[in-house]
Scaffold this active site. Structure first.
Site, PDB file in Angstrom:
ATOM      1  N   HIS A   4       0.828  -1.219   0.000  1.00  0.00           N
ATOM      2  CA  HIS A   4       0.000   0.000   0.000  1.00  0.00           C
ATOM      3  C   HIS A   4       0.851   1.252   0.000  1.00  0.00           C
ATOM      4  O   HIS A   4       0.367   2.342   0.319  1.00  0.00           O
ATOM      5  CB  HIS A   4      -0.951  -0.012   1.212  1.00  0.00           C
ATOM      6  CG  HIS A   4      -2.036  -1.033   1.089  1.00  0.00           C
ATOM      7  ND1 HIS A   4      -2.824  -1.410   2.148  1.00  0.00           N
ATOM      8  CD2 HIS A   4      -2.460  -1.788   0.038  1.00  0.00           C
ATOM      9  CE1 HIS A   4      -3.681  -2.327   1.758  1.00  0.00           C
ATOM     10  NE2 HIS A   4      -3.481  -2.594   0.484  1.00  0.00           N
TER      11      HIS A   4
ATOM     12  N   CYS B  38      10.929  17.278 -11.744  1.00  0.00           N
ATOM     13  CA  CYS B  38      10.469  18.091 -12.898  1.00  0.00           C
ATOM     14  C   CYS B  38      10.158  19.515 -12.491  1.00  0.00           C
ATOM     15  O   CYS B  38       9.794  20.340 -13.344  1.00  0.00           O
ATOM     16  CB  CYS B  38       9.236  17.446 -13.518  1.00  0.00           C
ATOM     17  SG  CYS B  38       7.751  17.585 -12.512  1.00  0.00           S
TER      18      CYS B  38
ATOM     19  N   GLY C  13      -2.104  -9.402  12.320  1.00  0.00           N
ATOM     20  CA  GLY C  13      -2.612  -8.057  12.624  1.00  0.00           C
ATOM     21  C   GLY C  13      -3.419  -7.412  11.531  1.00  0.00           C
ATOM     22  O   GLY C  13      -3.347  -6.196  11.336  1.00  0.00           O
TER      23      GLY C  13
ATOM     24  N   LEU D 205      -5.353 -10.161  17.138  1.00  0.00           N
ATOM     25  CA  LEU D 205      -5.914  -9.967  18.482  1.00  0.00           C
ATOM     26  C   LEU D 205      -7.219 -10.735  18.631  1.00  0.00           C
ATOM     27  O   LEU D 205      -7.527 -11.305  19.679  1.00  0.00           O
ATOM     28  CB  LEU D 205      -6.159  -8.462  18.724  1.00  0.00           C
ATOM     29  CG  LEU D 205      -6.616  -8.063  20.124  1.00  0.00           C
ATOM     30  CD1 LEU D 205      -5.540  -8.399  21.142  1.00  0.00           C
ATOM     31  CD2 LEU D 205      -6.951  -6.583  20.193  1.00  0.00           C
TER      32      LEU D 205
HETATM   33  N1  APR Z   1      -2.114  -7.321  18.314  1.00  0.00           N
HETATM   34  C1  APR Z   1      -2.586  -8.068  17.273  1.00  0.00           C
HETATM   35  N2  APR Z   1      -3.638  -7.690  16.500  1.00  0.00           N
HETATM   36  C2  APR Z   1      -4.197  -6.499  16.789  1.00  0.00           C
HETATM   37  C3  APR Z   1      -3.770  -5.667  17.848  1.00  0.00           C
HETATM   38  C4  APR Z   1      -2.666  -6.121  18.628  1.00  0.00           C
HETATM   39  N3  APR Z   1      -2.173  -5.403  19.660  1.00  0.00           N
HETATM   40  N4  APR Z   1      -4.559  -4.566  17.883  1.00  0.00           N
HETATM   41  C5  APR Z   1      -5.456  -4.705  16.879  1.00  0.00           C
HETATM   42  N5  APR Z   1      -5.259  -5.869  16.230  1.00  0.00           N
HETATM   43  C6  APR Z   1      -5.999  -6.414  15.081  1.00  0.00           C
HETATM   44  C7  APR Z   1      -7.476  -6.089  15.112  1.00  0.00           C
HETATM   45  O1  APR Z   1      -8.196  -7.104  15.808  1.00  0.00           O
HETATM   46  C8  APR Z   1      -7.828  -6.076  13.621  1.00  0.00           C
HETATM   47  O2  APR Z   1      -8.271  -7.351  13.191  1.00  0.00           O
HETATM   48  O3  APR Z   1      -5.487  -5.797  13.929  1.00  0.00           O
HETATM   49  C9  APR Z   1      -6.499  -5.758  12.924  1.00  0.00           C
HETATM   50  C10 APR Z   1      -6.469  -4.377  12.291  1.00  0.00           C
HETATM   51  O4  APR Z   1      -7.443  -4.352  11.283  1.00  0.00           O
HETATM   52  P1  APR Z   1      -7.684  -3.000  10.460  1.00  0.00           P
HETATM   53  O5  APR Z   1      -7.800  -1.860  11.396  1.00  0.00           O
HETATM   54  O6  APR Z   1      -8.804  -3.270   9.494  1.00  0.00           O
HETATM   55  O7  APR Z   1      -6.315  -2.787   9.657  1.00  0.00           O
HETATM   56  P2  APR Z   1      -5.823  -3.561   8.366  1.00  0.00           P
HETATM   57  O8  APR Z   1      -6.409  -4.937   8.317  1.00  0.00           O
HETATM   58  O9  APR Z   1      -4.363  -3.443   8.316  1.00  0.00           O
HETATM   59  O10 APR Z   1      -6.470  -2.681   7.166  1.00  0.00           O
HETATM   60  C11 APR Z   1      -6.084  -3.018   5.854  1.00  0.00           C
HETATM   61  O11 APR Z   1      -7.291  -1.086   5.040  1.00  0.00           O
HETATM   62  O12 APR Z   1      -7.795   1.086   5.443  1.00  0.00           O
HETATM   63  C12 APR Z   1      -7.045   0.265   4.648  1.00  0.00           C
HETATM   64  O13 APR Z   1      -5.017   0.771   3.597  1.00  0.00           O
HETATM   65  C13 APR Z   1      -5.583   0.546   4.848  1.00  0.00           C
HETATM   66  O14 APR Z   1      -3.751  -1.024   4.957  1.00  0.00           O
HETATM   67  C14 APR Z   1      -5.046  -0.734   5.465  1.00  0.00           C
HETATM   68  C15 APR Z   1      -6.057  -1.772   5.012  1.00  0.00           C
END
Ligand code: APR
Length: 238
Positions: free
Chosen positions: A112, A142, A179, A206
């Site tokens: 990303h 440029c 995560g 998590l």
């Molecule tokens: N340890 C492990 N997991 C965790 C923790 C922690 N301390 N805290 C939160 N999580 C988990 C949450 O349970 C959740 O499932 O991390 C996940 C985060 O999910 P999102 O907030 O949806 O983030 P992500 O999956 O990376 O989003 C993907 O969406 O908005 C776009 O471009 C953005 O790259 C991002 C993409």
């Protein structure tokens, strides 16, 4: 002389959850980034066209925030795994922070993009951009002004390095997702690609992600606890 089977190729996907304990907000947790601002205003090409100053402000705040944070034990565990793993290794992150690099990861793809990068929409040049960006920022290549954007992938845009990622998934022996909520494609489909390649698939998160039932195994807990323990076991079995 024991002929140990070669270590399987590892493909690892990380999401915002691996950086949460370093102090970076996730997107979809309670009080997450998308609960405070509409992603259509700051993470789409249309939002940038409508109001580029608002988008620059959103990423300037996150870029400044990034300067004060440090990788956590989960980032360091993945850097150790890369250094000690005998087979092929690729770490694909959805995150735009630089915590994996700061922890020492090298075989890394930012699908990303990166908060610390800039893209000129006039000439296509990409540059490191550690400071604030604005509608008056000038392209170092440029010299055009008003065409600079953060080098991050917005909703509706094609993530970077997909050919390389799919090739690695097609040859993976083990796919590990860490995560991420499994809400955003194509990353949410990587586990399906890996299973087509008969890879072992494991989720570390998590809480159960959207795609948890597709994984062979799921380990739930805080990344700074479950990732180092998982890496320790993986290396001990290698
Ligand atoms: N340890 C492990 N997991 C965790 C923790 C922690 N301390 N805290 C939160 N999580 C988990 C949450 O349970 C959740 O499932 O991390 C996940 C985060 O999910 P999102 O907030 O949806 O983030 P992500 O999956 O990376 O989003 C993907 O969406 O908005 C776009 O471009 C953005 O790259 C991002 C993409």
């Amino acid at each position: 002389m024991t002929s140990s089977s070669p270590s399987p190729s590892l493909v690892i996907l990380t999401g915002a959850g691996i950086s949460a304990e370093s102090g970076i907000d996730t997107f979809r947790d309670k009080d997450g980034i998308w609960s405070k601002i509409d992603y259509r205003d700051v993470a789409t090409p249309e939002g940038f066209m409508r109001n580029p100053a608002r988008v620059h402000d959103f990423y300037n705040r996150r870029r400044r925030r990034m300067k004060g944070i440090r990788p956590n034990a989960a980032h360091h565990a993945l850097a150790r795994l890369e250094a000690e793993w005998k087979g092929e290794f690729l770490l694909v992150t959805q995150n735009i922070d630089d915590l994996h690099e700061s922890a020492g990861s090298k075989k890394l793809i930012h699908m990303h993009g990166e908060l610390g990068g800039a893209l000129c929409q006039a000439c296509g040049a990409r540059r490191r951009w550690p400071d604030d960006m604005s509608i008056n920022s000038q392209c170092p290549s440029c010299e055009a002004t008003g065409f600079m954007r953060p080098d991050v992938v917005w909703f509706g845009e094609m993530p970077y390095h997909m050919d390389r990622i799919y090739r690695a998934l097609g040859a993976a022996g083990t796919f590990i997702s860490i995560g991420t909520s499994g809400n955003v494609y194509p990353a949410a489909d990587f586990v399906v690609e890996a299973r087509h390649a008969d890879a072992r698939t494991i989720e570390l998160n998590l809480e159960p992600s959207e795609g948890v039932d597709v994984f062979h195994q799921a380990i739930h807990g805080r990344a700074t606890e479950i990732v180092p323990a998982f890496v320790e076991r993986l290396l001990a079995q290698a």
